[in-house]
Design a protein around this motif. Structure first.
Motif, PDB file in Angstrom:
ATOM      1  N   PHE A 102     -26.834  23.825  12.918  1.00 11.85           N
ATOM      2  CA  PHE A 102     -26.052  22.611  13.138  1.00 11.85           C
ATOM      3  C   PHE A 102     -25.681  22.001  11.793  1.00 11.85           C
ATOM      4  CE2 PHE A 102     -26.013  17.963  13.333  1.00 11.85           C
ATOM      5  CZ  PHE A 102     -25.033  17.737  14.287  1.00 11.85           C
ATOM      6  N   ASN A 103     -24.390  21.715  11.611  1.00 15.49           N
ATOM      7  CA  ASN A 103     -23.893  21.043  10.415  1.00 15.49           C
ATOM      8  C   ASN A 103     -23.085  19.827  10.821  1.00 15.49           C
ATOM      9  OD1 ASN A 103     -23.152  23.925   8.272  1.00 15.49           O
ATOM     10  ND2 ASN A 103     -25.067  22.934   8.744  1.00 15.49           N
ATOM     11  N   ALA A 104     -23.236  18.741  10.085  1.00 21.50           N
ATOM     12  CA  ALA A 104     -22.430  17.539  10.293  1.00 21.50           C
ATOM     13  C   ALA A 104     -21.777  17.165   8.976  1.00 21.50           C
ATOM     14  CB  ALA A 104     -23.294  16.395  10.811  1.00 21.50           C
ATOM     15  N   GLY A 162     -18.386  14.710  21.788  1.00 18.55           N
ATOM     16  CA  GLY A 162     -17.506  15.496  20.942  1.00 18.55           C
ATOM     17  C   GLY A 162     -16.062  15.358  21.360  1.00 18.55           C
ATOM     18  N   GLN A 174     -18.672  17.999  13.491  1.00 13.83           N
ATOM     19  CA  GLN A 174     -19.918  18.722  13.700  1.00 13.83           C
ATOM     20  C   GLN A 174     -19.627  20.166  14.080  1.00 13.83           C
ATOM     21  OE1 GLN A 174     -22.497  16.429  16.308  1.00 13.83           O
ATOM     22  NE2 GLN A 174     -22.588  14.736  14.824  1.00 13.83           N
ATOM     23  N   SER A 197     -18.477  12.126  12.137  1.00 16.76           N
ATOM     24  CA  SER A 197     -18.634  13.414  11.457  1.00 16.76           C
ATOM     25  C   SER A 197     -17.981  14.519  12.269  1.00 16.76           C
ATOM     26  CB  SER A 197     -20.115  13.742  11.235  1.00 16.76           C
ATOM     27  OG  SER A 197     -20.810  13.795  12.463  1.00 16.76           O
ATOM     28  N   ILE A 221     -21.440  23.765  15.307  1.00 16.96           N
ATOM     29  CA  ILE A 221     -22.622  24.385  15.904  1.00 16.96           C
ATOM     30  C   ILE A 221     -22.378  25.878  15.997  1.00 16.96           C
ATOM     31  CG2 ILE A 221     -24.049  24.530  17.974  1.00 16.96           C
ATOM     32  CD1 ILE A 221     -23.194  21.531  18.444  1.00 16.96           C
ATOM     33  N   ASN A 264     -17.511  13.721  16.168  1.00 19.68           N
ATOM     34  CA  ASN A 264     -18.528  12.887  16.792  1.00 19.68           C
ATOM     35  C   ASN A 264     -18.480  11.488  16.184  1.00 19.68           C
ATOM     36  OD1 ASN A 264     -21.905  12.191  16.385  1.00 19.68           O
ATOM     37  ND2 ASN A 264     -21.008  12.370  18.417  1.00 19.68           N
ATOM     38  N   ARG A 302     -24.487  12.393  22.104  1.00 20.77           N
ATOM     39  CA  ARG A 302     -23.574  13.134  21.214  1.00 20.77           C
ATOM     40  C   ARG A 302     -22.294  13.440  21.980  1.00 20.77           C
ATOM     41  NH1 ARG A 302     -25.948  18.374  18.567  1.00 20.77           N
ATOM     42  NH2 ARG A 302     -26.996  16.810  17.251  1.00 20.77           N
TER      43      ARG A 302
END
Length: 535
Positions: free
Chosen positions: A320-322, A267, A370, A368, A372, A389, A265
């Motif tokens: 966590f959202n994407a 960022g 992302q 996406s 957190i 990401n 992952r």
């Protein structure tokens, strides 16, 4: 990550730098020799291409940790002792020259254990800036008679304009962290060069800027160029920053990344912030101040042109959202609420904390944004991270080139033409005066801007388009809110009796002509059944 380790509450409060030079003399002894000027190493050819070559060469070799243990005198510093170390302004880089900028350096010690080499770039040549204890006033730090070796390194640097030498407009300090301010001059959230494996079920990796190259500005130049060499176990990289102070402050960034291994992952453009409590989430609202946060929402401008607003929360568990996208136009963590009365903090001024907007300069492809959110009990921890990401995981041996702009200021540089959300409030649902038979969560979401002022003045009908992923809706309404010349949507979410799983909400305003607002998204986690008090 402990926020006080990398941030200060106002511009110019961190102590200045100190780093490695040559002789093993005490600071007071070396200052007494009269060497009160910067000392440079030999000149070496330098440009961005050569820096990319350095990064590529680093990535071709196994990673090794930069620096070693701190001298005991530095290792044992308290926060107050470290703060007492002050950089001498007459030693600032470019002091006395006919240009607009100054650079001052941070001392190693306390939390800042990894050395960073500093260089000045002029006429295509880079010269290392050597440490000199005489660059610092050690005050009550207890270091005045310490024997500091020449194997130290600078911890970072801060930037000032000569028009305002007391307040810095940007600072680079700790790992790959940096921060900046707009016209209000108040530090808040920070950015990073790169985020690796954030929010995963393993330790996060924090890349370091191991060398900086500060390009000497020409007279009359209003943009300052900085280069950075980044390194970590997974990747090496070269960065070019072009900083233009103002409102907003602009950072034009190019980077070249050279992975050593597959990165699960990665960022890009990571924004790091804090959210403890606000009008929509009072789970940790035990403080006397009504709200405590650097930013109150994530804004997205998708590749398809949709604008999205996602209020931040302080969740009971890591969340966590994407947000999948293709060639995003921009995203950022914003502090939309800029009313002092909502914070009542006359020391840290949350209403002045800068927004940070990330704008790709070219297509970033599929991936996406992302988000957190990490639980926190107080404001001393950064618990919010947002970044881009890429869909394809970086692989060893690749060269990855990216360009983007960061805007720091009181608002994002681009905003929706439709209405925006200006407040999200929550509380216990139900009808006042009537006995509650079921537990529900009330939401009150305010919109203003776009066509809403004219519609509100005409008392025109506006319809909420509202969707939820679980439970059911009750008492949905949308009415003019004359105090803001906008509209307020109110509704109750009734979760299933024994279900505490997350409920996703999606809302926007419309009329018979089409959409009238950005899209409001929210994630609501109902409390366990035993904690649902009906009062």
């Amino acid at each position: 990550m402990i926020r006080r380790q990398f941030l200060t509450r106002a511009a110019g409060t961190l102590a200045a730098l100190g780093l490695p030079p040559a002789l093993l003399l005490s600071p007071s002894a070396l200052a007494a020799t009269g060497k009160r000027h910067l000392v440079f190493g030999p000149a070496q050819p330098f440009d961005y291409a050569s820096l990319k070559g350095q990064a590529r060469a680093l990535a071709s070799k196994p990673y090794h940790v930069h620096g070693g243990p701190l001298p005991p005198a530095l290792e044992g510093l308290t926060w107050d002792q470290y703060q007492a170390i002050r950089y001498r302004k007459d030693h600032a880089l470019w002091a006395g020259q006919d240009d607009a900028f100054l650079a001052q350096f941070f001392h190693m010690g306390l939390y800042f254990k990894k050395p960073v080499t500093m260089h000045e770039v002029a006429d295509g040549q880079a010269r290392e800036i050597k440490y000199n204890p005489g660059m610092f006033d050690y005050g009550s730090s207890g270091l005045a008679k310490a024997k500091l070796p020449d194997s130290l390194g600078f911890a970072g640097f801060r930037l000032n304009t000569k028009a305002d030498p007391d307040r810095d407009f940007a600072a680079f300090l700790g790992a790959s962290y940096f921060r900046a301010v707009g016209k209000e001059g108040q530090y808040g959230q920070s950015a990073r060069g790169l985020a690796i494996d954030t929010g995963m079920g393993k330790p996060e990796e924090f890349p370091d800027f191991v060398a900086y190259y500060l390009e000497r500005p020409d007279p009359g130049q209003d943009t300052l160029v900085i280069y950075g060499l980044l390194d970590s176990p997974s990747v090496a990289g070269a960065y070019r920053f072009a900083l233009t102070p103002g409102e907003p402050l602009l950072m034009d960034i190019d980077c070249a990344l050279y992975p050593r291994t597959t990165i699960e992952r990665m960022g890009l453009g990571p924004c790091t912030s804090m959210y403890q409590a606000g009008e929509n989430d009072r789970r940790m609202a035990w403080d006397w101040r009504p709200e405590i946060h650097d930013t109150d929402g994530l804004a997205l401008h998708t590749g398809s042109g949709e604008w999205i607003w996602r209020p931040l929360t302080n969740p009971p568990q890591l969340r966590f959202n994407a947000f999948a996208d293709n060639n995003p136009k921009g995203f950022g963590l914003l502090q939309r609420d800029r009313d002092f009365d909502h914070y009542q903090d006359d020391g840290v001024f949350y209403e002045k904390r800068p927004c940070l907007w990330v704008e790709p300069k070219a297509g970033w492809g599929e991936g996406s944004v992302q988000l957190i959110e990490i639980p926190t009990v107080d404001e001393t921890f950064d618990n919010i991270v947002a970044f881009w990401n890429p869909k394809d995981k970086p692989q060893a041996g690749q060269e990855l080139l990216y360009g983007y702009k960061l805007y720091w200021g009181s608002a994002a540089p681009s905003t929706p033409t439709d209405a925006i959300c200006v407040a999200s409030r929550t509380g216990l649902g139900g009808v006042v005066g009537q006995k509650r038979k079921t537990w529900s969560q009330r939401f009150a979401v305010d919109f203003k801007g776009g066509k809403l002022a004219a519609l509100e003045a005409a008392n025109a009908e506006v319809t909420p388009e509202l969707q939820i992923s679980g439970g059911r809706l009750e008492t949905v309404s949308c009415r003019p809110l004359h105090e803001i010349h906008g509209y307020r949507v109110m509704f109750d979410v009734v979760p299933d009796k024994t279900d505490s799983s997350q409920i996703d909400l999606r809302l926007y305003l419309k009329n018979d002509q089409g959409a009238l607002s950005e899209t409001w998204l929210y994630q609501f986690s109902p409390p366990p059944e035993a904690e649902r008090k009906l009062y």
